[in-house]
Design a protein around this motif. Structure first.
Motif, PDB file in Angstrom:
ATOM      1  N   SER A  74       0.841  -1.192   0.000  1.00  0.00           N
ATOM      2  CA  SER A  74       0.000   0.000   0.000  1.00  0.00           C
ATOM      3  C   SER A  74       0.880   1.246   0.000  1.00  0.00           C
ATOM      4  O   SER A  74       2.052   1.196   0.389  1.00  0.00           O
ATOM      5  N   SER A  75       0.304   2.324  -0.483  1.00  0.00           N
ATOM      6  CA  SER A  75       1.005   3.608  -0.428  1.00  0.00           C
ATOM      7  C   SER A  75       0.001   4.700  -0.112  1.00  0.00           C
ATOM      8  O   SER A  75      -1.203   4.538  -0.300  1.00  0.00           O
ATOM      9  N   LEU A  76       0.520   5.811   0.337  1.00  0.00           N
ATOM     10  CA  LEU A  76      -0.343   6.869   0.869  1.00  0.00           C
ATOM     11  C   LEU A  76      -1.298   7.410  -0.181  1.00  0.00           C
ATOM     12  O   LEU A  76      -2.471   7.613   0.069  1.00  0.00           O
ATOM     13  N   ARG A 114      15.225  -4.927  -0.463  1.00  0.00           N
ATOM     14  CA  ARG A 114      15.929  -6.106   0.011  1.00  0.00           C
ATOM     15  C   ARG A 114      14.890  -7.156   0.378  1.00  0.00           C
ATOM     16  O   ARG A 114      13.848  -6.846   0.961  1.00  0.00           O
ATOM     17  N   GLN A 115      15.201  -8.419   0.067  1.00  0.00           N
ATOM     18  CA  GLN A 115      14.328  -9.523   0.456  1.00  0.00           C
ATOM     19  C   GLN A 115      15.158 -10.654   1.041  1.00  0.00           C
ATOM     20  O   GLN A 115      16.050 -11.175   0.381  1.00  0.00           O
ATOM     21  N   ASP A 116      14.859 -11.040   2.282  1.00  0.00           N
ATOM     22  CA  ASP A 116      15.470 -12.200   2.904  1.00  0.00           C
ATOM     23  C   ASP A 116      14.650 -13.437   2.547  1.00  0.00           C
ATOM     24  O   ASP A 116      13.446 -13.320   2.252  1.00  0.00           O
ATOM     25  N   PRO A 117      15.263 -14.626   2.569  1.00  0.00           N
ATOM     26  CA  PRO A 117      14.554 -15.840   2.152  1.00  0.00           C
ATOM     27  C   PRO A 117      13.236 -16.033   2.890  1.00  0.00           C
ATOM     28  O   PRO A 117      13.190 -15.970   4.120  1.00  0.00           O
ATOM     29  N   GLY A 118      12.167 -16.238   2.144  1.00  0.00           N
ATOM     30  CA  GLY A 118      10.859 -16.483   2.724  1.00  0.00           C
ATOM     31  C   GLY A 118      10.182 -15.263   3.314  1.00  0.00           C
ATOM     32  O   GLY A 118       9.115 -15.387   3.919  1.00  0.00           O
ATOM     33  N   LYS A 119      10.797 -14.111   3.142  1.00  0.00           N
ATOM     34  CA  LYS A 119      10.257 -12.882   3.734  1.00  0.00           C
ATOM     35  C   LYS A 119       9.744 -11.943   2.663  1.00  0.00           C
ATOM     36  O   LYS A 119       9.908 -12.180   1.465  1.00  0.00           O
ATOM     37  N   SER A 120       9.139 -10.847   3.110  1.00  0.00           N
ATOM     38  CA  SER A 120       8.643  -9.850   2.173  1.00  0.00           C
ATOM     39  C   SER A 120       9.744  -8.853   1.813  1.00  0.00           C
ATOM     40  O   SER A 120      10.912  -9.053   2.159  1.00  0.00           O
ATOM     41  N   LEU A 121       9.368  -7.801   1.133  1.00  0.00           N
ATOM     42  CA  LEU A 121      10.345  -6.833   0.651  1.00  0.00           C
ATOM     43  C   LEU A 121      10.492  -5.673   1.618  1.00  0.00           C
ATOM     44  O   LEU A 121       9.517  -5.112   2.096  1.00  0.00           O
ATOM     45  N   GLU A 122      11.736  -5.298   1.852  1.00  0.00           N
ATOM     46  CA  GLU A 122      12.057  -4.166   2.707  1.00  0.00           C
ATOM     47  C   GLU A 122      12.590  -3.043   1.833  1.00  0.00           C
ATOM     48  O   GLU A 122      13.535  -3.251   1.055  1.00  0.00           O
ATOM     49  N   SER A 123      11.984  -1.874   1.934  1.00  0.00           N
ATOM     50  CA  SER A 123      12.428  -0.742   1.122  1.00  0.00           C
ATOM     51  C   SER A 123      13.789  -0.250   1.600  1.00  0.00           C
ATOM     52  O   SER A 123      14.005  -0.051   2.797  1.00  0.00           O
ATOM     53  N   LEU A 124      14.707  -0.050   0.663  1.00  0.00           N
ATOM     54  CA  LEU A 124      16.027   0.478   0.982  1.00  0.00           C
ATOM     55  C   LEU A 124      16.154   1.944   0.544  1.00  0.00           C
ATOM     56  O   LEU A 124      16.527   2.803   1.325  1.00  0.00           O
ATOM     57  N   PHE A 125      15.890   2.186  -0.747  1.00  0.00           N
ATOM     58  CA  PHE A 125      16.092   3.519  -1.285  1.00  0.00           C
ATOM     59  C   PHE A 125      14.995   3.861  -2.282  1.00  0.00           C
ATOM     60  O   PHE A 125      14.505   2.989  -2.992  1.00  0.00           O
ATOM     61  N   VAL A 126      14.673   5.157  -2.331  1.00  0.00           N
ATOM     62  CA  VAL A 126      13.810   5.700  -3.374  1.00  0.00           C
ATOM     63  C   VAL A 126      14.602   6.803  -4.063  1.00  0.00           C
ATOM     64  O   VAL A 126      15.050   7.757  -3.412  1.00  0.00           O
ATOM     65  N   LEU A 127      14.793   6.681  -5.352  1.00  0.00           N
ATOM     66  CA  LEU A 127      15.591   7.643  -6.123  1.00  0.00           C
ATOM     67  C   LEU A 127      14.667   8.382  -7.076  1.00  0.00           C
ATOM     68  O   LEU A 127      14.007   7.766  -7.908  1.00  0.00           O
ATOM     69  N   GLU A 153       5.990   5.939  -1.976  1.00  0.00           N
ATOM     70  CA  GLU A 153       6.652   4.670  -1.731  1.00  0.00           C
ATOM     71  C   GLU A 153       5.644   3.605  -1.329  1.00  0.00           C
ATOM     72  O   GLU A 153       4.696   3.874  -0.593  1.00  0.00           O
ATOM     73  N   GLN A 154       5.868   2.392  -1.813  1.00  0.00           N
ATOM     74  CA  GLN A 154       5.000   1.271  -1.474  1.00  0.00           C
ATOM     75  C   GLN A 154       5.577   0.503  -0.300  1.00  0.00           C
ATOM     76  O   GLN A 154       6.780   0.252  -0.234  1.00  0.00           O
TER      77      GLN A 154
END
Lengths: 113, 112
Positions: free
Chosen positions: A94-96, B36-49, A101-102
């Motif tokens: 989801s995003s705002l 970033r994604q660890d095995p079996g996990k969801s996605l973690e946001s690192l950067f927005v450019l 950002e999602q």
């Protein structure tokens, strides 16, 4: 605050059955996305909601897949007559506002036997 | 059709070394993300450019964006084992058709 939640975390079903996957977005986020991720691949876009309406459903693979978001919050992804090829991780984000950002939920791993 | 290509797809490296992951995309984009994604996990946001020349750093990771070359890089400095994961870049086409297109991911394995 609470992040995106998805239930169930794992779902095993038999070929031909119907399944529903639920996504509860971050409170106040108007945009909601569904993705499918097969093993070793990146997430693949399925559908995008802005509020209650599907703004873009071009990623749904066929008419067995359908998603709703009746009150603009919780969304349900529905798969009819499941096939073994539907087995994947289904991710919700989801995003705002739909332009930010999602944030991803933990996913539902669907296995069709 | 927008295509996003990452390379390498798999990288095994020693702790303490530096390396760069590349993300190329085929058409003009509005913004670019690294996850970033660890095995079996969801996605973690690192950067927005968001713009050409954008550079962001967090710890041992630094991401940059060159919109003219349609290229983003994720640079790892003095790698540590905890950075082992799969890294995805994703390109945002939202002002055209509301989609985010992901690359196939780079599976990073850092040897202690």
């Amino acid at each position: 605050g609470a992040g995106v939640s998805q239930t169930p975390s794992n779902k095993v079903t038999e070929k031909g059955k119907y399944v529903e996957l639920r996504c509860d977005p971050i409170s106040g986020h108007t945009a909601l996305y569904w993705y499918r991720q097969s093993l070793g691949q990146g997430p693949e876009f399925l559908i995008y909601f802005q509020g209650t309406g599907a703004a873009d459903d071009s990623g749904l693979p066929n008419d067995r897949f359908f998603a709703v978001r009746p009150e603009g919050s919780v969304s349900t992804l529905k798969i009819q007559r499941t096939e073994r090829g539907d087995s994947a991780m289904y991710l919700c984000a989801s995003s705002l506002s739909g332009q930010g950002e999602q944030y991803f939920g933990p996913g539902t791993r669907l296995t069709v036997t | 059709e927008l295509k996003v290509e990452q390379n390498p797809l798999f990288l095994s490296m020693q702790e303490g070394k530096n390396y760069t992951i590349y993300c190329n995309y085929s058409t003009t984009s509005d913004r670019l993300y690294w996850y970033r994604q660890d095995p079996g996990k969801s996605l973690e946001s690192l950067f927005v450019l968001l713009s050409n020349g954008a550079v962001k750093q967090e710890g041992r990771l630094m991401a940059s964006l060159d919109t003219k070359a349609r290229l983003s890089t994720l640079h790892i400095t003095a790698a540590v084992h905890d950075l082992s994961a799969t890294y995805f870049c994703a390109v945002d086409m939202r002002y055209r058709d509301d989609k985010i297109i992901f690359g196939k991911g780079t599976r990073l394995h850092i040897l202690p």
